[in-house]
Scaffold this motif. Structure first.
Motif, mmCIF file in Angstrom:
data_model
loop_
_atom_site.group_PDB
_atom_site.id
_atom_site.type_symbol
_atom_site.label_atom_id
_atom_site.label_comp_id
_atom_site.label_asym_id
_atom_site.label_seq_id
_atom_site.Cartn_x
_atom_site.Cartn_y
_atom_site.Cartn_z
ATOM 1 N N GLY A 1 10.787 9.049 -0.924
ATOM 2 C CA GLY A 1 10.503 10.400 -0.442
ATOM 3 C C GLY A 1 11.509 11.412 -0.936
ATOM 4 N N ALA A 2 12.801 11.047 -0.934
ATOM 5 C CA ALA A 2 13.850 11.966 -1.377
ATOM 6 C C ALA A 2 13.681 12.315 -2.853
ATOM 7 C CB ALA A 2 15.221 11.344 -1.131
ATOM 8 N N ASN A 3 13.323 11.338 -3.675
ATOM 9 C CA ASN A 3 13.134 11.606 -5.102
ATOM 10 C C ASN A 3 11.950 12.534 -5.352
ATOM 11 O OD1 ASN A 3 15.303 10.030 -5.839
ATOM 12 N ND2 ASN A 3 14.080 8.201 -6.201
ATOM 13 N N ILE A 4 10.872 12.313 -4.629
ATOM 14 C CA ILE A 4 9.703 13.196 -4.746
ATOM 15 C C ILE A 4 10.082 14.617 -4.339
ATOM 16 C CG2 ILE A 4 7.396 13.701 -3.827
ATOM 17 C CD1 ILE A 4 7.068 10.623 -3.481
ATOM 18 N N LEU A 5 10.767 14.735 -3.207
ATOM 19 C CA LEU A 5 11.135 16.052 -2.693
ATOM 20 C C LEU A 5 12.161 16.751 -3.577
ATOM 21 C CD1 LEU A 5 11.275 15.351 1.154
ATOM 22 C CD2 LEU A 5 9.424 16.320 -0.201
ATOM 23 N N ASN A 6 13.039 15.973 -4.212
ATOM 24 C CA ASN A 6 14.001 16.578 -5.141
ATOM 25 C C ASN A 6 13.280 17.335 -6.248
ATOM 26 O OD1 ASN A 6 16.746 16.163 -4.434
ATOM 27 N ND2 ASN A 6 16.579 14.003 -4.900
ATOM 28 N N ILE A 7 12.186 16.746 -6.723
ATOM 29 C CA ILE A 7 11.445 17.381 -7.814
ATOM 30 C C ILE A 7 10.559 18.511 -7.307
ATOM 31 C CG2 ILE A 7 9.721 17.020 -9.621
ATOM 32 C CD1 ILE A 7 10.715 14.108 -9.806
ATOM 33 N N VAL A 8 9.663 18.184 -6.380
ATOM 34 C CA VAL A 8 8.627 19.159 -6.007
ATOM 35 C C VAL A 8 9.113 20.213 -5.018
ATOM 36 C CG1 VAL A 8 6.785 17.524 -6.524
ATOM 37 C CG2 VAL A 8 7.690 17.628 -4.202
ATOM 38 N N THR B 1 0.833 -1.210 0.000
ATOM 39 C CA THR B 1 0.000 0.000 0.000
ATOM 40 C C THR B 1 0.861 1.250 0.000
ATOM 41 O OG1 THR B 1 -1.730 -1.152 1.231
ATOM 42 C CG2 THR B 1 -1.832 1.257 1.181
ATOM 43 N N THR B 2 1.840 1.284 0.890
ATOM 44 C CA THR B 2 2.733 2.436 0.989
ATOM 45 C C THR B 2 3.581 2.574 -0.261
ATOM 46 O OG1 THR B 2 2.851 2.200 3.391
ATOM 47 C CG2 THR B 2 4.572 3.504 2.341
ATOM 48 N N PHE B 3 4.123 1.461 -0.737
ATOM 49 C CA PHE B 3 4.985 1.490 -1.915
ATOM 50 C C PHE B 3 4.229 1.993 -3.141
ATOM 51 C CE2 PHE B 3 6.471 -0.677 -5.788
ATOM 52 C CZ PHE B 3 7.739 -0.129 -5.878
ATOM 53 N N LYS B 4 3.021 1.491 -3.359
ATOM 54 C CA LYS B 4 2.234 1.915 -4.520
ATOM 55 C C LYS B 4 1.966 3.411 -4.476
ATOM 56 C CE LYS B 4 -0.180 -2.502 -5.211
ATOM 57 N NZ LYS B 4 -1.481 -3.207 -5.081
ATOM 58 N N THR B 5 1.589 3.905 -3.298
ATOM 59 C CA THR B 5 1.270 5.331 -3.155
ATOM 60 C C THR B 5 2.483 6.202 -3.430
ATOM 61 O OG1 THR B 5 -0.404 4.812 -1.477
ATOM 62 C CG2 THR B 5 0.369 7.093 -1.595
ATOM 63 N N LYS B 6 3.611 5.880 -2.767
ATOM 64 C CA LYS B 6 4.811 6.704 -2.887
ATOM 65 C C LYS B 6 5.428 6.620 -4.277
ATOM 66 C CE LYS B 6 4.480 7.744 1.464
ATOM 67 N NZ LYS B 6 3.914 9.038 1.868
ATOM 68 N N SER B 7 5.536 5.402 -4.814
ATOM 69 C CA SER B 7 6.170 5.233 -6.126
ATOM 70 C C SER B 7 5.323 5.854 -7.229
ATOM 71 C CB SER B 7 6.440 3.759 -6.414
ATOM 72 O OG SER B 7 5.260 3.000 -6.333
ATOM 73 N N LEU B 8 4.010 5.747 -7.106
ATOM 74 C CA LEU B 8 3.117 6.363 -8.093
ATOM 75 C C LEU B 8 3.210 7.882 -8.022
ATOM 76 C CD1 LEU B 8 1.101 5.641 -10.286
ATOM 77 C CD2 LEU B 8 -0.729 5.734 -8.579
ATOM 78 N N PHE B 9 3.291 8.406 -6.796
ATOM 79 C CA PHE B 9 3.451 9.851 -6.614
ATOM 80 C C PHE B 9 4.776 10.308 -7.229
ATOM 81 C CE2 PHE B 9 3.605 13.952 -4.718
ATOM 82 C CZ PHE B 9 2.322 14.256 -4.282
ATOM 83 N N MET B 10 5.824 9.492 -7.059
ATOM 84 C CA MET B 10 7.136 9.802 -7.630
ATOM 85 C C MET B 10 7.071 9.851 -9.154
ATOM 86 S SD MET B 10 10.729 7.713 -7.070
ATOM 87 C CE MET B 10 10.046 6.206 -7.821
ATOM 88 N N LEU B 11 6.399 8.860 -9.752
ATOM 89 C CA LEU B 11 6.250 8.816 -11.207
ATOM 90 C C LEU B 11 5.483 10.021 -11.735
ATOM 91 C CD1 LEU B 11 5.465 5.045 -11.887
ATOM 92 C CD2 LEU B 11 7.303 6.363 -12.954
ATOM 93 N N ILE B 12 4.401 10.359 -11.065
ATOM 94 C CA ILE B 12 3.587 11.512 -11.479
ATOM 95 C C ILE B 12 4.396 12.805 -11.377
ATOM 96 C CG2 ILE B 12 1.578 12.919 -10.869
ATOM 97 C CD1 ILE B 12 0.196 10.304 -9.993
ATOM 98 N N SER B 13 5.181 12.937 -10.316
ATOM 99 C CA SER B 13 6.015 14.134 -10.134
ATOM 100 C C SER B 13 7.021 14.268 -11.273
ATOM 101 C CB SER B 13 6.753 14.066 -8.796
ATOM 102 O OG SER B 13 5.844 14.041 -7.713
#
Length: 332
Positions: free
Chosen positions: A243-250, A101-113
Motif C-alpha cells: 500500500g505504501a509503495n502504491i501511495l508513494n506513486i499515485v 487474492t489480496t497479494f495479486k491485486t495489490k502487487s499488480l496494482f503496484m506494478l501498473i502504478s
C-alpha cells in the motif's frame, strides 16, 4: 560550526518525523481496531496512508521550494527502501505467508502504478495533468480497497463492541494531532537541511534524497513491519509495504505535481562510464527501473513460493545493497 548545526538539524528532523509517524500510526491503528476493521484493510489503506505521510510532506515541501530532485528522489528511494531493505529484513527475520487474492491485486496494482509513472516521465517531466491522472488512480485504489474490505467483512465474524474510556480517546486524539505536527516540522527540517547537507559534502541533492532522506521517511514502514512480526500480524506488514509503495506513486507524486503547477522535472546527472562522462536523467534510466525490478522480484516470487520467504528476503536486500553501491560508484 554552521556545518555541524546543519547535520544536527537534519538528525533532529529524522527523529521528529519518525516519532510523529509513530504516533500517527498508533492513533490510526487504534481507530481501525476500535471500529473493527480487518488487518488486511488496515495494512493496505489506513496504516499505508499514515506511514506515507512523511514522504507526502517531504515531497510536497520540496516541490514547493522547487527542489524537484528531492521530491522525486524521496519517493523512488522510499519505494526501493521499502521493498529492498524493509521487506528484505522482514522476510529474513520471519517469512511472510501471503493471501494470494489480496497479494495479486495489490502487487499488480503496484506494478501498473510504477509502469504508469515510467511512461509519464519518459519526457523527463511529470506534468500537473499527469499528476491529476495519478490522483484518479489513487482514488481507484482506495475504492478497490473498500470493496475488498466489505467482501472480507461478509466472511468474518463481527467483533464485539468495546467500551473506550474518555482518557483513551483523548490520548489517541493527542497522538493523531501531535503526530501530524511532528511530521510537518520534521519534513521541513529534512528538506532544508538535506539540501544544505548535499551542498556541504558535494553530492547531488538527488543522491541524498534517494538514500538518507528516503531511509528516514521509510523508517515508519520498517517500525511497522518489525512490530507486525512481534505481534504475529504479518498481514499488516505486507499490506503496508504494498500500500505504501502504491501511495508513494499515485498519492505523493500526484499531489506534489499539483503543488508545483508546472510539474516535477527530472534533472540530468553526470555518470562516468569507463573514462567518459555522460549526462543522463538518472531517475528515468536507473532509479525507477531498479524500483520496478524489485517489484517484479516480489510479484513473481510471491506467486511461485506463495510467501515472502528467506530466499526472497536475501535477494531483495542484496539488490538494495547493489543499488546503493552503484549510486556511490557511478553518480558520486
Amino acid at each position: 560550526m554552521e556545518n555541524i548545526l546543519i547535520v544536527v538539524l537534519f538528525i533532529i528532523g529524522l527523529i521528529t518525523i519518525i516519532k510523529g509517524g509513530d504516533w500517527f500510526v498508533d492513533a490510526a491503528v487504534w481507530l481501525a481496531k476500535v471500529t473493527g476493521v480487518p488487518n488486511v484493510f488496515i495494512g493496505s489503506t489506513i496504516v499505508s496512508v499514515a506511514t506515507t505521510l512523511p514522504e507526502l510532506f517531504v515531497s510536497s515541501i520540496a516541490t514547493y521550494q522547487e527542489h524537484y530532485d528531492v521530491a522525486l528522489g524521496n519517493v523512488v528511494g522510499s519505494i526501493v527502501c521499502n521493498i529492498g531493505l524493509v521487506l528484505g529484513i522482514t522476510a529474513l527475520l520471519a517469512p511472510i505467508n501471503l493471501k494470494q487474492t489480496t497479494f495479486k491485486t495489490k502487487s499488480l496494482f503496484m506494478l501498473i502504478s510504477c509502469l504508469l509513472l515510467l511512461f509519464f516521465v519518459r519526457d523527463t517531466i511529470l506534468s500537473s495533468t499527469e499528476g491529476s491522472i495519478l490522483i484518479i488512480v489513487f482514488l481507484i485504489y482506495i475504492f478497490i480497497s473498500v470493496l475488498e474490505y466489505y467482501k472480507n467483512e461478509k466472511t468474518q465474524k463481527k467483533s464485539k463492541e468495546t467500551v473506550v474510556s474518555t482518557m483513551v480517546i483523548a490520548k489517541n486524539i493527542g497522538k493523531f494531532c501531535f503526530g501530524a505536527i511532528f511530521i510537518t516540522v520534521g519534513a521541513k527540517l529534512l528538506v532544508d537541511n538535506g539540501v544544505a547537507l548535499a551542498n556541504i559534502i558535494g553530492v547531488p541533492e538527488q543522491i541524498v534524497s534517494l538514500t538518507l532522506i528516503a531511509l528516514g521517511t521509510s523508517l515508519p514502514e520498517l517500525t511497522t513491519a518489525i512490530s507486525s512480526i512481534i505481534k504475529k500480524e504479518a498481514g499488516i506488514s505486507i499490506g503496508n509495504i504494498l500500500g505504501a509503495n502504491i501511495l508513494n506513486i499515485v498519492m505523493v507524486l500526484g499531489i506534489s505535481s499539483k503543488i508545483s503547477g508546472r510539474g516535477i522535472f527530472i534533472s540530468f546527472q553526470n555518470v562516468m562510464i569507463g573514462t567518459e562522462i555522460y549526462a543522463i536523467p538518472q531517475t528515468l534510466y536507473f532509479d525507477i527501473p531498479v524500483a520496478l525490478l524489485l517489484m517484479i522480484i516480489l510479484f513473481i516470487g510471491g506467486l511461485i513460493f506463495k510467501k515472502v520467504n528467506r530466499i526472497m528476503g536475501f535477494l531483495l536486500i542484496t539488490t538494495y545493497i547493489l543499488y546503493i553501491g552503484a549510486l556511490a560508484k557511478f553518480f558520486l
